[in-house]
Design a protein around this motif. Structure first.
Motif, PDB file in Angstrom:
ATOM      1  N   SER A 185      30.528  56.450  63.210  1.00  0.00           N
ATOM      2  CA  SER A 185      31.647  55.625  62.772  1.00  0.00           C
ATOM      3  C   SER A 185      32.275  56.201  61.495  1.00  0.00           C
ATOM      4  O   SER A 185      31.573  56.667  60.591  1.00  0.00           O
ATOM      5  CB  SER A 185      31.174  54.193  62.515  1.00  0.00           C
ATOM      6  N   LYS A 186      33.589  56.149  61.431  1.00  0.00           N
ATOM      7  CA  LYS A 186      34.300  56.685  60.271  1.00  0.00           C
ATOM      8  C   LYS A 186      34.050  55.865  59.012  1.00  0.00           C
ATOM      9  O   LYS A 186      34.344  56.338  57.901  1.00  0.00           O
ATOM     10  CB  LYS A 186      35.796  56.746  60.576  1.00  0.00           C
ATOM     11  N   VAL A 187      33.522  54.653  59.167  1.00  0.00           N
ATOM     12  CA  VAL A 187      33.272  53.829  57.986  1.00  0.00           C
ATOM     13  C   VAL A 187      32.280  54.502  57.049  1.00  0.00           C
ATOM     14  O   VAL A 187      32.325  54.314  55.828  1.00  0.00           O
ATOM     15  CB  VAL A 187      32.767  52.425  58.399  1.00  0.00           C
ATOM     16  N   TYR A 188      31.409  55.336  57.598  1.00  0.00           N
ATOM     17  CA  TYR A 188      30.418  56.017  56.765  1.00  0.00           C
ATOM     18  C   TYR A 188      31.001  57.229  56.038  1.00  0.00           C
ATOM     19  O   TYR A 188      30.311  57.834  55.207  1.00  0.00           O
ATOM     20  CB  TYR A 188      29.216  56.439  57.608  1.00  0.00           C
ATOM     21  N   GLU A 223      33.901  56.793  54.417  1.00  0.00           N
ATOM     22  CA  GLU A 223      34.715  56.195  53.368  1.00  0.00           C
ATOM     23  C   GLU A 223      33.993  56.217  52.026  1.00  0.00           C
ATOM     24  O   GLU A 223      32.816  56.578  51.935  1.00  0.00           O
ATOM     25  CB  GLU A 223      35.103  54.774  53.765  1.00  0.00           C
TER      26      GLU A 223
END
Length: 237
Positions: free
Chosen positions: A43-46, A48
């Protein structure tokens, strides 16, 4: 001949309306959570800012008799403090996987597993600052229960349904759902070899008391698949 009398009406009528289940949205959410891995490591949230500097660690000691695999960063608590996705494994067959760890504390949705033979259990829900909060699904002894927590305090537990989703892994004894048994979440830890007379595993040289759970990790093995791999018994004379 007398005419037939009409059937007595009595209390016969439309069936009573089915009451709406106030926990229906909760059950739907938890059912969906069971069917997916506890996190998506890609996931791209990691990427950020909050987790951007966290790095991957494997089997990093975190707490007594525990190791962590996932994202971590340096804090006053330690050089490899859990921060991001990850799984915490205790030597006593207890596992906790969460999509968000923050500075060493579970702070998101995930699952826990107890794979002690005869006491197999697992649960799904959300941790807030390290404490269970809101609704959890508890799976044990062939049944599924809804638990309600308030900042770690269990408020109630009610029976939900018979468990038809989970299998018991033939290799590590963990409860698992086949649709969540994917390469991006390998949670089956095991030793390829059995311990010798000195309780040392030939596969890795570790003593059973030091590393009882395993030196390898892979996908869970369905009991049916394990049975299918066994050679047929030799016919009697």
């Amino acid at each position: 001949m007398a005419a037939a009398k009409p059937a007595a009406q009595g209390n016969v009528g439309a069936p009573p309306e089915k009451k709406e289940d106030p926990l229906a949205p909760v059950k739907a959410y938890l059912d969906g959570q069971m069917r997916l891995p506890p996190y998506n490591r890609y996931s791209k949230v990691y990427d950020e800012e909050e987790f951007g500097r966290a790095t991957y660690v494997a089997n990093e000691p975190w707490g007594k008799d525990q190791v962590f695999t996932g994202l971590a960063h340096g804090t006053p608590k330690g050089a490899h403090t859990p921060h991001g996705w990850g799984i915490l494994e205790h030597h006593e067959c207890i596992v906790q996987a969460c999509d968000f760890w923050r500075d060493g504390t579970a702070d998101g949705s995930g699952m826990w597993i107890n794979s002690v033979p005869g006491r197999e259990q697992c649960g799904y829900g959300t941790w807030v600052d390290g404490r269970r909060d809101g609704y959890f699904a508890l799976v044990k002894e062939g049944g599924t229960y809804i638990e309600e927590y308030d900042h770690g305090d269990l408020k109630r537990r009610i029976k939900w349904r018979k468990d038809r989703l989970h299998n018991v892994c033939a290799r590590c004894n963990c409860l698992f759902v086949e649709s969540a048994n994917l390469p991006e979440f390998k949670a089956c830890r095991y030793h390829p070899d059995k311990p010798d007379y000195d309780d040392v595993f030939a596969c890795c040289g570790a003593k059973k008391s030091v590393n009882p759970r395993g030196c390898c990790v892979g996908l869970h093995v369905s009991p049916l698949a394990e049975t299918a791999e066994q050679p047929p018994a030799a016919a009697g004379a």
